[in-house]
Design a protein around this motif. Structure first.
Motif, PDB file in Angstrom:
ATOM      1  N   CYS A 143       0.809  -1.216   0.000  1.00 31.85           N
ATOM      2  CA  CYS A 143       0.000   0.000   0.000  1.00 31.85           C
ATOM      3  C   CYS A 143       0.848   1.276   0.000  1.00 31.85           C
ATOM      4  CB  CYS A 143      -0.938   0.026   1.208  1.00 31.85           C
ATOM      5  SG  CYS A 143      -2.342  -1.099   1.061  1.00 31.85           S
ATOM      6  N   ILE A 144       2.157   1.139  -0.116  1.00 32.37           N
ATOM      7  CA  ILE A 144       3.026   2.313  -0.201  1.00 32.37           C
ATOM      8  C   ILE A 144       3.158   2.701  -1.672  1.00 32.37           C
ATOM      9  CG2 ILE A 144       5.293   3.279   0.320  1.00 32.37           C
ATOM     10  CD1 ILE A 144       5.605   1.141   2.473  1.00 32.37           C
ATOM     11  N   ALA A 145       2.912   3.959  -1.981  1.00 33.75           N
ATOM     12  CA  ALA A 145       2.922   4.418  -3.368  1.00 33.75           C
ATOM     13  C   ALA A 145       4.330   4.435  -3.948  1.00 33.75           C
ATOM     14  CB  ALA A 145       2.297   5.811  -3.459  1.00 33.75           C
ATOM     15  N   ASP A 146       4.408   4.277  -5.281  1.00 36.80           N
ATOM     16  CA  ASP A 146       5.684   4.345  -5.999  1.00 36.80           C
ATOM     17  C   ASP A 146       5.943   5.724  -6.598  1.00 36.80           C
ATOM     18  OD1 ASP A 146       6.633   1.584  -5.785  1.00 36.80           O
ATOM     19  OD2 ASP A 146       4.878   1.085  -6.987  1.00 36.80           O
ATOM     20  N   ASP A 147       4.882   6.450  -6.912  1.00 39.41           N
ATOM     21  CA  ASP A 147       4.987   7.738  -7.584  1.00 39.41           C
ATOM     22  C   ASP A 147       5.515   8.799  -6.614  1.00 39.41           C
ATOM     23  OD1 ASP A 147       4.719  10.062  -9.009  1.00 39.41           O
ATOM     24  OD2 ASP A 147       2.604   9.778  -9.504  1.00 39.41           O
ATOM     25  N   MET A 150       3.611  11.746  -5.080  1.00 38.86           N
ATOM     26  CA  MET A 150       2.633  11.553  -4.011  1.00 38.86           C
ATOM     27  C   MET A 150       3.241  11.801  -2.627  1.00 38.86           C
ATOM     28  SD  MET A 150       0.531   8.247  -5.491  1.00 38.86           S
ATOM     29  CE  MET A 150      -0.836   8.425  -4.321  1.00 38.86           C
ATOM     30  N   GLU A 151       4.501  12.195  -2.608  1.00 38.94           N
ATOM     31  CA  GLU A 151       5.203  12.654  -1.409  1.00 38.94           C
ATOM     32  C   GLU A 151       5.044  11.705  -0.222  1.00 38.94           C
ATOM     33  OE1 GLU A 151       3.943  16.722  -0.873  1.00 38.94           O
ATOM     34  OE2 GLU A 151       5.294  17.424  -2.453  1.00 38.94           O
ATOM     35  N   SER A 152       4.283  12.068   0.808  1.00 42.50           N
ATOM     36  CA  SER A 152       4.235  11.266   2.028  1.00 42.50           C
ATOM     37  C   SER A 152       3.672   9.868   1.791  1.00 42.50           C
ATOM     38  CB  SER A 152       3.395  11.977   3.096  1.00 42.50           C
ATOM     39  OG  SER A 152       2.040  12.047   2.722  1.00 42.50           O
ATOM     40  N   MET A 153       2.869   9.700   0.748  1.00 37.98           N
ATOM     41  CA  MET A 153       2.290   8.388   0.479  1.00 37.98           C
ATOM     42  C   MET A 153       3.308   7.412  -0.106  1.00 37.98           C
ATOM     43  SD  MET A 153      -1.573   9.149  -0.839  1.00 37.98           S
ATOM     44  CE  MET A 153      -2.699  10.163   0.134  1.00 37.98           C
ATOM     45  N   ILE A 190      10.879   5.327  22.154  1.00 32.98           N
ATOM     46  CA  ILE A 190      11.816   6.125  21.359  1.00 32.98           C
ATOM     47  C   ILE A 190      11.168   6.729  20.111  1.00 32.98           C
ATOM     48  CG2 ILE A 190      13.804   4.808  22.165  1.00 32.98           C
ATOM     49  CD1 ILE A 190      13.907   3.463  19.417  1.00 32.98           C
ATOM     50  N   ILE A 191       9.938   6.341  19.798  1.00 31.59           N
ATOM     51  CA  ILE A 191       9.243   6.922  18.647  1.00 31.59           C
ATOM     52  C   ILE A 191       8.702   8.294  19.032  1.00 31.59           C
ATOM     53  CG2 ILE A 191       7.271   6.695  17.077  1.00 31.59           C
ATOM     54  CD1 ILE A 191       7.604   3.713  17.181  1.00 31.59           C
ATOM     55  N   PRO A 192       9.007   9.334  18.263  1.00 31.73           N
ATOM     56  CA  PRO A 192       8.481  10.669  18.590  1.00 31.73           C
ATOM     57  C   PRO A 192       6.964  10.708  18.496  1.00 31.73           C
ATOM     58  CG  PRO A 192       9.568  10.661  16.435  1.00 31.73           C
ATOM     59  CD  PRO A 192       9.869   9.343  17.066  1.00 31.73           C
ATOM     60  N   ASP A 193       6.375  11.683  19.164  1.00 33.61           N
ATOM     61  CA  ASP A 193       4.917  11.760  19.231  1.00 33.61           C
ATOM     62  C   ASP A 193       4.265  11.901  17.862  1.00 33.61           C
ATOM     63  OD1 ASP A 193       5.007  11.507  21.955  1.00 33.61           O
ATOM     64  OD2 ASP A 193       4.953  13.675  22.337  1.00 33.61           O
ATOM     65  N   ASP A 194       4.949  12.569  16.918  1.00 32.23           N
ATOM     66  CA  ASP A 194       4.375  12.722  15.580  1.00 32.23           C
ATOM     67  C   ASP A 194       4.788  11.595  14.640  1.00 32.23           C
ATOM     68  OD1 ASP A 194       6.987  13.473  15.528  1.00 32.23           O
ATOM     69  OD2 ASP A 194       6.694  15.327  14.406  1.00 32.23           O
ATOM     70  N   GLY A 195       5.467  10.561  15.172  1.00 35.77           N
ATOM     71  CA  GLY A 195       5.823   9.394  14.375  1.00 35.77           C
ATOM     72  C   GLY A 195       7.017   9.642  13.472  1.00 35.77           C
ATOM     73  N   ILE A 196       7.346   8.630  12.668  1.00 29.78           N
ATOM     74  CA  ILE A 196       8.418   8.752  11.683  1.00 29.78           C
ATOM     75  C   ILE A 196       7.937   8.221  10.338  1.00 29.78           C
ATOM     76  CG2 ILE A 196      10.233   8.545  13.421  1.00 29.78           C
ATOM     77  CD1 ILE A 196      10.678   5.664  12.469  1.00 29.78           C
ATOM     78  N   LEU A 197       8.552   8.732   9.270  1.00 27.46           N
ATOM     79  CA  LEU A 197       8.239   8.277   7.916  1.00 27.46           C
ATOM     80  C   LEU A 197       9.509   7.764   7.260  1.00 27.46           C
ATOM     81  CD1 LEU A 197       5.885  11.092   6.489  1.00 27.46           C
ATOM     82  CD2 LEU A 197       5.246   8.920   7.533  1.00 27.46           C
ATOM     83  N   ILE A 198       9.405   6.591   6.606  1.00 27.31           N
ATOM     84  CA  ILE A 198      10.541   5.973   5.931  1.00 27.31           C
ATOM     85  C   ILE A 198      10.183   5.810   4.464  1.00 27.31           C
ATOM     86  CG2 ILE A 198      12.139   4.028   5.899  1.00 27.31           C
ATOM     87  CD1 ILE A 198      11.248   3.401   8.768  1.00 27.31           C
ATOM     88  N   ASN A 199      10.930   6.468   3.591  1.00 27.56           N
ATOM     89  CA  ASN A 199      10.658   6.402   2.163  1.00 27.56           C
ATOM     90  C   ASN A 199      10.732   4.969   1.657  1.00 27.56           C
ATOM     91  OD1 ASN A 199      11.792   6.562  -0.874  1.00 27.56           O
ATOM     92  ND2 ASN A 199      10.535   8.363  -0.460  1.00 27.56           N
TER      93      ASN A 199
END
Length: 380
Positions: A143-147, A150-153, A190-199
């Protein structure tokens, strides 16, 4: 520099390092494997300007120092050498590699190009099971976008859940969303309150290195650090600065609306949809006609013909029919361990969800297809 090491002890790490290096394009220092010998430790280091890898090994250090060598040729040569001792020396700006009576000479890379890499942050480091992370990634990866537009997606989202110790892995590409929850108090801390994003490109590298073994993990300076328990291999990855969609708003909106419930055997449905896909020459979709004890699945192809299959089910709800993308449903079902699958529908053009009785911490949301019934069945 003058060092010796066991070829079989360093080969795996050097191959992993080589895999991140650009082969032709990019600056020369990005195609370089650096070898650093000091304090009785031999390090192999490399970066592609995003991912950083440091591998630590024991060996004999007759003369400490730093050399840069063309990464691909070095990794390929090491792979073809025999097991046993390998000696590396730097003479007259050339790297001399010896094994037994065999000698290979490769030009060295200018030392001034070397840049120190990030070290693993020891404070607040945690231990996590590699197979747990790997399973969580596998559940949401599709479900992770390739394009890239689509930035955060194009990212995997990790964030704290609503309960203490609950961690949510989420992939969201617009028409589909997968959410998988695991519980670990140490990692939660250790996860920040706003979470993390991994490309997604970084996620692909994580999939290559994760095994069933435990790993050390930490976060620092907007980077993710992973290190093997024996401390021989360390990986550092940049985190994305995009803002991920607030999917909890979506979940809360539809929490009480997915009231048309369909329960049936997963494998039977997969096999039926796989056959019906042969007739998907037009819309690539399947019509689900719903009733209390059976579901009628039908597909149509203008040049192929029609297909219809009937499956036993349990259903209660007000929705009589819905159209879903055939291959998408097959793909989603294959990520469940459960033999019985439950669909929750809210409307013909509203999101639906899929859950499994043996997958209590996993749910997938997707969108149905809008198709006029007349155009779906009428041959031109």
């Amino acid at each position: 520099m003058n060092i010796s090491f066991k070829r079989e002890e360093v080969l795996n790490g050097v191959q992993k390092i080589s895999s991140i290096l650009p082969q032709k394009s990019g600056a020369a220092f990005l195609r370089t494997i650096w070898i650093k010998a000091q304090d009785s430790k031999i390090q192999f280091l490399a970066t592609d300007s995003n991912i950083e890898i440091i591998c630590n090994y024991e060996g004999q250090i007759k003369e400490p120092g730093l050399i840069g060598i063309q990464g691909k040729i070095f990794a390929d040569l090491l792979k073809k050498l025999s097991s046993g001792d390998v000696n590396i020396q730097l003479k007259d700006q050339k790297v001399i590699i010896k094994q037994n009576n065999n000698k290979y000479t490769i030009p060295s890379v200018e030392k001034s190009w070397f840049q120190e890499l990030n070290n693993f942050p020891e404070e607040n480091k945690k231990i996590w099971s590699g197979d747990v992370i790997k399973e969580a990634i596998d559940r949401v990866y599709f479900c992770i976008a390739d394009d890239e537009s689509m930035e955060s997606m194009t990212c995997l989202s990790l964030k704290k859940g609503n309960k203490d110790g609950e961690i949510e892995f989420c992939g969201l590409n617009g028409p589909k969303m997968a959410l998988y929850k695991i519980y670990n108090d140490d990692i939660y801390d250790i996860i920040p309150d706003d979470g993390i994003l991994i490309n997604k490109k970084i996620v692909n590298e994580l999939k290559k290195i994760l095994t069933e073994e435990d790993i050390e993990i930490n976060l620092n300076n907007n980077r993710l650090f992973i290190r093997t328990i024996d401390k021989k291999e360390m990986y550092s990855f940049p985190l994305s600065s995009y803002e991920f969609p607030k999917y909890h708003d979506f979940l809360n909106k539809y929490k009480d609306q997915l009231n048309s419930i369909l329960t049936l055997n997963k494998q039977s449905l997969i096999e039926s949809l796989d056959r019906l896909f042969l007739f998907n020459t037009n819309t690539k979709s399947t019509v689900f006609k719903l009733s209390e004890k059976e579901i009628i699945l039908s597909a149509y192809g203008s040049e192929i013909g029609e297909a219809e299959e009937v499956l036993e089910c349990e259903y209660h709800g007000n929705l009589n029919q819905i159209v879903l993308m055939t291959k998408d449903v097959i793909e989603m079902l294959e990520h469940f361990n459960s033999s019985l699958i439950k669909f929750g529908f809210s409307g013909t053009l509203e999101p639906f969800k899929i859950e499994g009785e043996d997958d209590p911490n996993y749910v997938i949301y997707a969108m149905p297809v809008e198709i006029e019934e007349e155009s779906y069945y009428t041959e031109e």
